[in-house]
Write a protein that holds these residues in place. Sequence first.
Motif, PDB file in Angstrom:
ATOM      1  N   ILE A  56     -16.720 -14.845  14.270  1.00  0.00           N
ATOM      2  CA  ILE A  56     -16.954 -14.949  15.709  1.00  0.00           C
ATOM      3  C   ILE A  56     -18.396 -14.558  15.990  1.00  0.00           C
ATOM      4  O   ILE A  56     -18.937 -13.647  15.377  1.00  0.00           O
ATOM      5  CB  ILE A  56     -15.975 -14.080  16.525  1.00  0.00           C
ATOM      6  CG1 ILE A  56     -16.022 -12.614  16.097  1.00  0.00           C
ATOM      7  CG2 ILE A  56     -14.556 -14.633  16.428  1.00  0.00           C
ATOM      8  CD1 ILE A  56     -15.114 -11.703  16.931  1.00  0.00           C
ATOM      9  N   TRP A  57     -19.027 -15.273  16.909  1.00  0.00           N
ATOM     10  CA  TRP A  57     -20.419 -15.004  17.270  1.00  0.00           C
ATOM     11  C   TRP A  57     -20.508 -14.470  18.694  1.00  0.00           C
ATOM     12  O   TRP A  57     -19.644 -14.741  19.533  1.00  0.00           O
ATOM     13  CB  TRP A  57     -21.282 -16.257  17.121  1.00  0.00           C
ATOM     14  CG  TRP A  57     -20.906 -17.381  18.057  1.00  0.00           C
ATOM     15  CD1 TRP A  57     -20.055 -18.409  17.802  1.00  0.00           C
ATOM     16  CD2 TRP A  57     -21.358 -17.569  19.413  1.00  0.00           C
ATOM     17  NE1 TRP A  57     -19.936 -19.232  18.889  1.00  0.00           N
ATOM     18  CE2 TRP A  57     -20.732 -18.749  19.895  1.00  0.00           C
ATOM     19  CE3 TRP A  57     -22.219 -16.873  20.249  1.00  0.00           C
ATOM     20  CZ2 TRP A  57     -20.959 -19.227  21.193  1.00  0.00           C
ATOM     21  CZ3 TRP A  57     -22.451 -17.348  21.543  1.00  0.00           C
ATOM     22  CH2 TRP A  57     -21.818 -18.517  21.994  1.00  0.00           C
ATOM     23  N   ASN A  58     -21.562 -13.716  18.934  1.00  0.00           N
ATOM     24  CA  ASN A  58     -21.853 -13.254  20.287  1.00  0.00           C
ATOM     25  C   ASN A  58     -23.333 -12.938  20.380  1.00  0.00           C
ATOM     26  O   ASN A  58     -24.062 -13.007  19.380  1.00  0.00           O
ATOM     27  CB  ASN A  58     -21.002 -12.036  20.660  1.00  0.00           C
ATOM     28  CG  ASN A  58     -20.695 -11.990  22.152  1.00  0.00           C
ATOM     29  OD1 ASN A  58     -21.482 -12.463  22.985  1.00  0.00           O
ATOM     30  ND2 ASN A  58     -19.548 -11.421  22.509  1.00  0.00           N
ATOM     31  N   LEU A  59     -23.762 -12.599  21.566  1.00  0.00           N
ATOM     32  CA  LEU A  59     -25.177 -12.361  21.836  1.00  0.00           C
ATOM     33  C   LEU A  59     -25.376 -10.982  22.434  1.00  0.00           C
ATOM     34  O   LEU A  59     -24.600 -10.564  23.301  1.00  0.00           O
ATOM     35  CB  LEU A  59     -25.716 -13.417  22.800  1.00  0.00           C
ATOM     36  CG  LEU A  59     -25.599 -14.869  22.340  1.00  0.00           C
ATOM     37  CD1 LEU A  59     -25.875 -15.816  23.495  1.00  0.00           C
ATOM     38  CD2 LEU A  59     -26.548 -15.149  21.179  1.00  0.00           C
ATOM     39  N   ASN A  60     -26.389 -10.290  21.963  1.00  0.00           N
ATOM     40  CA  ASN A  60     -26.848  -9.064  22.597  1.00  0.00           C
ATOM     41  C   ASN A  60     -28.131  -9.364  23.359  1.00  0.00           C
ATOM     42  O   ASN A  60     -28.688 -10.460  23.277  1.00  0.00           O
ATOM     43  CB  ASN A  60     -27.072  -7.969  21.553  1.00  0.00           C
ATOM     44  CG  ASN A  60     -25.758  -7.370  21.068  1.00  0.00           C
ATOM     45  OD1 ASN A  60     -24.883  -7.035  21.860  1.00  0.00           O
ATOM     46  ND2 ASN A  60     -25.612  -7.251  19.745  1.00  0.00           N
ATOM     47  N   LYS A  61     -28.604  -8.382  24.098  1.00  0.00           N
ATOM     48  CA  LYS A  61     -29.784  -8.592  24.919  1.00  0.00           C
ATOM     49  C   LYS A  61     -31.002  -8.934  24.079  1.00  0.00           C
ATOM     50  O   LYS A  61     -31.860  -9.718  24.492  1.00  0.00           O
ATOM     51  CB  LYS A  61     -30.047  -7.337  25.755  1.00  0.00           C
ATOM     52  CG  LYS A  61     -31.016  -7.526  26.911  1.00  0.00           C
ATOM     53  CD  LYS A  61     -31.070  -6.296  27.783  1.00  0.00           C
ATOM     54  CE  LYS A  61     -32.003  -6.480  28.962  1.00  0.00           C
ATOM     55  NZ  LYS A  61     -32.074  -5.265  29.824  1.00  0.00           N
ATOM     56  N   HIS A  62     -31.075  -8.370  22.868  1.00  0.00           N
ATOM     57  CA  HIS A  62     -32.256  -8.579  22.026  1.00  0.00           C
ATOM     58  C   HIS A  62     -31.888  -9.014  20.608  1.00  0.00           C
ATOM     59  O   HIS A  62     -32.606  -8.710  19.654  1.00  0.00           O
ATOM     60  CB  HIS A  62     -33.103  -7.304  21.999  1.00  0.00           C
ATOM     61  CG  HIS A  62     -33.592  -6.894  23.362  1.00  0.00           C
ATOM     62  ND1 HIS A  62     -34.589  -7.564  24.026  1.00  0.00           N
ATOM     63  CD2 HIS A  62     -33.179  -5.897  24.184  1.00  0.00           C
ATOM     64  CE1 HIS A  62     -34.796  -6.992  25.206  1.00  0.00           C
ATOM     65  NE2 HIS A  62     -33.958  -5.992  25.323  1.00  0.00           N
ATOM     66  N   GLY A  63     -30.784  -9.729  20.477  1.00  0.00           N
ATOM     67  CA  GLY A  63     -30.372 -10.215  19.163  1.00  0.00           C
ATOM     68  C   GLY A  63     -29.028 -10.906  19.238  1.00  0.00           C
ATOM     69  O   GLY A  63     -28.446 -11.081  20.309  1.00  0.00           O
ATOM     70  N   GLY A  64     -28.521 -11.296  18.082  1.00  0.00           N
ATOM     71  CA  GLY A  64     -27.214 -11.927  18.003  1.00  0.00           C
ATOM     72  C   GLY A  64     -26.338 -11.197  17.010  1.00  0.00           C
ATOM     73  O   GLY A  64     -26.803 -10.333  16.257  1.00  0.00           O
ATOM     74  N   VAL A  65     -25.056 -11.525  17.002  1.00  0.00           N
ATOM     75  CA  VAL A  65     -24.134 -10.823  16.128  1.00  0.00           C
ATOM     76  C   VAL A  65     -23.034 -11.772  15.671  1.00  0.00           C
ATOM     77  O   VAL A  65     -22.606 -12.667  16.415  1.00  0.00           O
ATOM     78  CB  VAL A  65     -23.536  -9.583  16.848  1.00  0.00           C
ATOM     79  CG1 VAL A  65     -22.743  -9.983  18.079  1.00  0.00           C
ATOM     80  CG2 VAL A  65     -22.697  -8.740  15.907  1.00  0.00           C
ATOM     81  N   ILE A  66     -22.625 -11.589  14.424  1.00  0.00           N
ATOM     82  CA  ILE A  66     -21.486 -12.321  13.875  1.00  0.00           C
ATOM     83  C   ILE A  66     -20.528 -11.305  13.263  1.00  0.00           C
ATOM     84  O   ILE A  66     -20.944 -10.441  12.482  1.00  0.00           O
ATOM     85  CB  ILE A  66     -21.918 -13.331  12.800  1.00  0.00           C
ATOM     86  CG1 ILE A  66     -22.681 -14.497  13.442  1.00  0.00           C
ATOM     87  CG2 ILE A  66     -20.704 -13.874  12.039  1.00  0.00           C
ATOM     88  CD1 ILE A  66     -23.233 -15.478  12.434  1.00  0.00           C
ATOM     89  N   GLY A  67     -19.279 -11.414  13.619  1.00  0.00           N
ATOM     90  CA  GLY A  67     -18.238 -10.619  12.981  1.00  0.00           C
ATOM     91  C   GLY A  67     -17.439 -11.511  12.047  1.00  0.00           C
ATOM     92  O   GLY A  67     -17.004 -12.597  12.438  1.00  0.00           O
ATOM     93  N   ALA A  68     -17.266 -11.086  10.808  1.00  0.00           N
ATOM     94  CA  ALA A  68     -16.476 -11.835   9.828  1.00  0.00           C
ATOM     95  C   ALA A  68     -15.218 -11.043   9.517  1.00  0.00           C
ATOM     96  O   ALA A  68     -15.294  -9.895   9.067  1.00  0.00           O
ATOM     97  CB  ALA A  68     -17.293 -12.057   8.559  1.00  0.00           C
ATOM     98  N   PHE A  69     -14.045 -11.640   9.767  1.00  0.00           N
ATOM     99  CA  PHE A  69     -12.766 -10.950   9.669  1.00  0.00           C
ATOM    100  C   PHE A  69     -11.814 -11.737   8.770  1.00  0.00           C
ATOM    101  O   PHE A  69     -11.632 -12.936   8.958  1.00  0.00           O
ATOM    102  CB  PHE A  69     -12.130 -10.786  11.054  1.00  0.00           C
ATOM    103  CG  PHE A  69     -12.960  -9.986  12.017  1.00  0.00           C
ATOM    104  CD1 PHE A  69     -12.741  -8.626  12.182  1.00  0.00           C
ATOM    105  CD2 PHE A  69     -13.972 -10.583  12.751  1.00  0.00           C
ATOM    106  CE1 PHE A  69     -13.505  -7.882  13.050  1.00  0.00           C
ATOM    107  CE2 PHE A  69     -14.741  -9.839  13.633  1.00  0.00           C
ATOM    108  CZ  PHE A  69     -14.517  -8.485  13.779  1.00  0.00           C
ATOM    109  N   ASN A  70     -11.206 -11.049   7.819  1.00  0.00           N
ATOM    110  CA  ASN A  70     -10.193 -11.677   6.975  1.00  0.00           C
ATOM    111  C   ASN A  70      -8.840 -11.518   7.664  1.00  0.00           C
ATOM    112  O   ASN A  70      -8.194 -10.475   7.578  1.00  0.00           O
ATOM    113  CB  ASN A  70     -10.179 -11.040   5.588  1.00  0.00           C
ATOM    114  CG  ASN A  70      -9.233 -11.766   4.635  1.00  0.00           C
ATOM    115  OD1 ASN A  70      -8.398 -12.567   5.053  1.00  0.00           O
ATOM    116  ND2 ASN A  70      -9.355 -11.477   3.346  1.00  0.00           N
TER     117      ASN A  70
END
Length: 776
Positions: free
Chosen positions: A580-594
């Motif tokens: 799953i992807w999302n956005l922060n104010k000064h970057g982005g983030v991906i969470g990888a879940f099994n």
Amino acid sequence: MLRLLCSSVSKLCRTRADSWGFHKEAPSDRLMNSLGKFTGREFVSIFRFKTWWSTMWVGNSGSDLQMETQWVLLNVPEIRSYVIIIPVIDGSFRSALHPGTDGHVMICAESGSTKVTASSFDAIAYVHVSENPYNIMKEAYSALRVHLNTFKLLEEKAAPSLVDKFGWCTWDAFYLTVEPAGVCHGLNDFVEGGVSPRFIIIDDGWQSINIDGENPCEDAKNLVLGGTQMTARLYRLDECEKFRKYREDRDKAIKYGVADLDAFESKIQKLKQELDDTFGGEEKSVSTGSSGSCSCKADRYGMKAFTGDLRTKFKCLDDIYVWHALCGAWGGVRPGATHLNSKIVPCKLSDGLDGTMEDLAVVKIIEGGVGLVHPDQAGDFYDSMHSYLADVGITGVKVDVIHSLEYVSEEYGGRVELAKTYYRGLSDSLSKNFKGSGLISSMQQCNDFFFLGTKQISIGRVGDDFWFQDPNGDPMGVYWLQGVHMIHCAYNSLWIGQIIQPDWDMFQSDHLCAKFHAGSRAICGGPVYVSDSVGGHDFDLLKKLVYPDGTIPKCQHFALPTRDCLFRNPLFDKKTILKIWNLNKHGGVIGAFNCQGAGWDPKEKRIKGYSECYKPMSGSVHVTDIEWDQKKEAAQMGEAEEYIIHLNQAEELLLVSPKSEALQITIEPSSFEIFSFVPVKKLGTTVKFAPVGLTNMFNCGGTIQELEYFDSEAETCVKIGVKGGGNFLSYSNPSPKKCFLNGAEVYFEWLDNGKLSLNLPWTEDAGGISNVAFLF
């Protein structure tokens, strides 16, 4: 018969959108028609697996669809596009997609009343094409918002204040035995542990309910576990006796869920004294009459005294919500018990729901019927209840059991017309009594609600209930349903997030899979709340999610599956990791879940375990997995030449570019990794810099509030506003010359791999904000 789906692609590509209808010779309250067929084309869809809850399903033929499909998205690689088909409302009919034979996609239009019939529809399905699978959702639901004009998009509404805060729900702590002393004890536990809830939801168990055949003026007795209350009805519109007698019974310090009372006796005695010191007085309660009105200085007892005392003791508490069903209680309102005109209406399930999973709540509601307040009084019903609650200090409601309305629409113009009336009354009351936004919708994942009930409502659940264990038996201990919950939330957010703020639901911080849940909540983009039992907390875990002031480092968007997951099955295909992807104010983030290990079984019509899938999974992560362009403010970050990636669990820091090979990962079952991506800023001729954030928080990038770069001949400087306390990490090449914290020069640590770190304190007076400056 409408044109075949596959042969329609070229036309849709030119027009981008189309409405579909059909005509039958004979009118009926339920009509089925084929929209055409497709085979050999991958799709992702959302379907109702229970009356209240929806989830994802993938396949490659129209015959692979499940009953009660809410939309289907087709991948059309030959034109590098996607096509979505959305069944909609047409007149007094709602629609859903169903599987047909030989690849056919069937559409079912139904009114919910044998008295409401039709034979033709001009626009019973909407079709849209786009090159971007995320834009297609925005474009399609924006078009439907204009076409139907019965709902509003998320961007048009204000979200409730709790959306970026931490809270506690009483459900798993007390179930139906919730009462004032236990609630106070529970809140006190959190505060003593260093995590202060900013909101509380007093769940099912606070209302005045009883069961047909029992004394019509007394609360039902011995309601302990969920299910026993599902045939009960409201007999008055205020709180039950447990809460009405507050202050009379306030000295009862009751311990829940712990076998050894002696071990907690000193704590309980201390709490008693605190309650006395804070709440004081010996006023006795006065029970109210059946009309639900209060008298005799109500602020000195009952719910009003209780909410006032909570706010006196727990200064951080912003919101107090209570639960209720859409029809009042699970079984509605008891006829003759209030000023409202209600009658018990037998329940009738649509044929489409026969293809969904058996559900205890549905069985019990059908058993007792619904005490339905006449639609003409829907506005009066909600205003009577909500105005009382607002007066006694309640700031919002969690509204559950929403789709029981479709069971009882026969005599009321059908499900669409009944829903319109009820949702209008609910929206008006929300505007009047709860500042327009104080409502969490739940058990509502059906298109009736989203198309008809969301002009005012701005937040709602995107997953089934958090189940700490399966009541029907669990083949893999407590593990197998946890990944299923995550899939519900991620894929439902694709459509629900266009209309309301996705709420990923509560979880328990001391659950064996608590860390797994916490990782997803950290980047979901919505509120974080738990349903911990009193004394059952993992504060070390919670402090990775929550600041000491009860706020959270919230993402700027709502989390969605990455493109390479959209048409895959991360539950039991033995190969796909949910990303799953999302956005922060000064970057982005991906969470990888099994999440592998359980999922829907179309033959058995239930969610079951697939133990052979519960094993490590491998995959890859790349900066292009983040959809930077989905938020205007983030688009420029997607154009950086280099990025720093921080792996939260592995504690690694990597320098990459968009041309770099994808990062290969292996995730253990019920485990995860969070990847924070930060654009690297080049300063002068030699400096490369990227702030990561507080690494002791799961969403470390969300802790960065402000970021400014100053680059001139006279000065090269980076100024960062960081919220929270702990280890602040940046990438810097080379080492800074100096570091300042809140104006004072401080020590920092720099390693030759570029890791630049220093420790930040939590400063309450500054709202937890530290101002950090690096000079080069």
